[in-house]
Design an enzyme around this catalytic site. Structure first.
Site, PDB file in Angstrom:
ATOM      1  N   GLU A 153       0.430 -37.083  27.309  1.00 49.27           N
ATOM      2  CA  GLU A 153       0.096 -35.721  27.305  1.00 49.27           C
ATOM      3  C   GLU A 153       0.516 -35.135  28.836  1.00 49.27           C
ATOM      4  OE1 GLU A 153      -4.195 -33.247  26.977  1.00 49.27           O
ATOM      5  OE2 GLU A 153      -3.913 -33.942  29.112  1.00 49.27           O
ATOM      6  N   GLU A 168     -11.988 -26.070  40.098  1.00 52.72           N
ATOM      7  CA  GLU A 168     -12.665 -25.652  39.005  1.00 52.72           C
ATOM      8  C   GLU A 168     -13.454 -26.672  38.375  1.00 52.72           C
ATOM      9  OE1 GLU A 168     -13.397 -24.815  34.801  1.00 52.72           O
ATOM     10  OE2 GLU A 168     -11.941 -26.194  35.700  1.00 52.72           O
TER      11      GLU A 168
HETATM   12  P1  GTP Z   1      -9.509 -32.180  24.847  1.00 50.06           P
HETATM   13  O1  GTP Z   1      -9.767 -32.895  23.681  1.00 50.06           O
HETATM   14  O2  GTP Z   1     -10.820 -31.904  25.711  1.00 50.06           O
HETATM   15  O3  GTP Z   1      -8.456 -33.126  25.573  1.00 50.06           O
HETATM   16  O4  GTP Z   1      -9.057 -30.645  24.928  1.00 50.06           O
HETATM   17  P2  GTP Z   1      -7.505 -30.225  24.031  1.00 50.06           P
HETATM   18  O5  GTP Z   1      -7.116 -31.577  23.232  1.00 50.06           O
HETATM   19  O6  GTP Z   1      -7.898 -28.970  23.289  1.00 50.06           O
HETATM   20  O7  GTP Z   1      -6.626 -30.391  25.180  1.00 50.06           O
HETATM   21  P3  GTP Z   1      -6.129 -29.307  26.214  1.00 50.06           P
HETATM   22  O8  GTP Z   1      -4.792 -29.067  26.225  1.00 50.06           O
HETATM   23  O9  GTP Z   1      -6.794 -27.839  25.837  1.00 50.06           O
HETATM   24  O10 GTP Z   1      -6.700 -29.799  27.708  1.00 50.06           O
HETATM   25  C1  GTP Z   1      -6.403 -31.094  27.828  1.00 50.06           C
HETATM   26  C2  GTP Z   1      -6.709 -31.229  29.499  1.00 50.06           C
HETATM   27  O11 GTP Z   1      -6.251 -29.994  30.170  1.00 50.06           O
HETATM   28  C3  GTP Z   1      -7.903 -31.565  29.771  1.00 50.06           C
HETATM   29  O12 GTP Z   1      -8.232 -32.962  29.756  1.00 50.06           O
HETATM   30  C4  GTP Z   1      -7.838 -31.037  31.434  1.00 50.06           C
HETATM   31  O13 GTP Z   1      -7.090 -32.270  32.325  1.00 50.06           O
HETATM   32  C5  GTP Z   1      -7.017 -29.934  31.419  1.00 50.06           C
HETATM   33  N1  GTP Z   1      -7.825 -28.740  31.351  1.00 50.06           N
HETATM   34  C6  GTP Z   1      -8.000 -27.980  29.911  1.00 50.06           C
HETATM   35  N2  GTP Z   1      -8.693 -26.995  30.265  1.00 50.06           N
HETATM   36  C7  GTP Z   1      -9.212 -27.047  31.298  1.00 50.06           C
HETATM   37  C8  GTP Z   1     -10.063 -26.282  32.209  1.00 50.06           C
HETATM   38  O14 GTP Z   1     -10.455 -25.054  31.942  1.00 50.06           O
HETATM   39  N3  GTP Z   1     -10.213 -26.467  33.786  1.00 50.06           N
HETATM   40  C9  GTP Z   1      -9.382 -27.687  34.325  1.00 50.06           C
HETATM   41  N4  GTP Z   1      -9.586 -27.908  35.480  1.00 50.06           N
HETATM   42  N5  GTP Z   1      -8.653 -28.602  33.505  1.00 50.06           N
HETATM   43  C10 GTP Z   1      -8.522 -27.922  32.172  1.00 50.06           C
HETATM   44 MG    MG Z   2      -8.070 -34.256  27.469  1.00 48.18          MG
END
Ligand code: GTP
Ligand code: MG
Length: 217
Positions: A153, A168
């Site tokens: 990722e 945040e």
């Molecule tokens: P997960 O299954 O939780 O990993 O989410 P996802 O598969 O929907 O992935 P997404 O791309 O939305 O987010 C993955 C990563 O982005 C997270 O593990 C964080 O590192 C970062 N991230 C996403 N949303 C936020 C947020 O609202 N705040 C912060 N600080 N980081 C975020």
């Molecule tokens: Mg994640």
């Protein structure tokens, strides 16, 4: 099972897990080298650095297990490999928004990489204000006896977006995910300020480029 058998089984399991995780570390090493090459070449060609810094991390076995339980997934290595796509994470912090898309394009053009998914939280920020460009990239890792395709990722963001996301994240955990409404509002407004700053810096950057071009002509 005898205690000796149990110890042998435990050692075998530990070895299997270490080997499994090692491939993710190699994939991250490869990606970091790729980014370092892009950074040096870009600096030579354009006389500035599009990448401020990079940070990589491997998810701990504990948080892999937590995610498996949270998502109600089977506890097995194939299930981890197929379902948890952020075991290896690379964060690239850039100076300007346009650099984010340049890096995304440069990685997309590399023929050994497969882009599995792109989530553009810059064009479409999350409701809380979070911005970043996320790429899921499959990297081939050449081992002694096989080629493993490993998912990484990659999060690409500006310094302002990174500043916002780290604060945040801290607030989110401090309040154990139940952040008071007033703070949520403030965070949203801080994200808007970060966007305004990023856009202003981008304009200055473009202007500087134009001045430089005119000087050369
Ligand atoms: P997960 O299954 O939780 O990993 O989410 P996802 O598969 O929907 O992935 P997404 O791309 O939305 O987010 C993955 C990563 O982005 C997270 O593990 C964080 O590192 C970062 N991230 C996403 N949303 C936020 C947020 O609202 N705040 C912060 N600080 N980081 C975020
Ligand atoms: Mg994640």
């Amino acid at each position: 099972m005898s205690p000796q058998d149990q110890i042998a089984q435990f050692k075998q399991l530990k070895h299997t897990i270490t080997r499994f995780m090692m491939v993710y570390k190699f994939a991250l090493d490869e990606m970091e080298t790729k980014i370092e090459i892009l950074k040096e070449e870009f600096h030579l060609l354009h006389d500035y650095n599009p990448i401020e810094h990079t940070k990589s991390r491997l998810k701990s076995p504990e948080s892999i297990m937590n995610k498996l339980f949270r998502k109600n997934l089977e506890v097995s290595l194939p299930s981890i490999k197929n379902n948890i796509r952020d075991i290896a994470g690379l964060r690239i912090t850039c100076s300007f928004i346009s650099d984010i898309y340049k890096i995304c394009d440069m990685l997309t053009r590399q023929s050994d990489l497969t882009i599995l998914e792109i989530k553009d939280y810059i064009k479409n920020p999350k409701p809380n204000g979070y911005q970043s460009l996320h790429m899921l990239i499959e990297v081939p890792v050449f081992m002694s006896d096989r080629v493993e395709k490993v998912c990484i990722e990659v999060q690409i963001r500006t310094i302002a977006m990174d500043f916002w996301a780290s604060l945040e994240h801290k607030i989110f955990y401090k309040y154990n995910e139940a952040v008071p409404e007033r703070l949520l509002q403030e965070l949203k407004s801080a994200a808007e300020s970060a966007t305004a700053l990023d856009r202003q810096m981008e304009r200055l950057h473009v202007e500087m480029g134009e001045i430089k071009e005119n000087q050369v002509l």
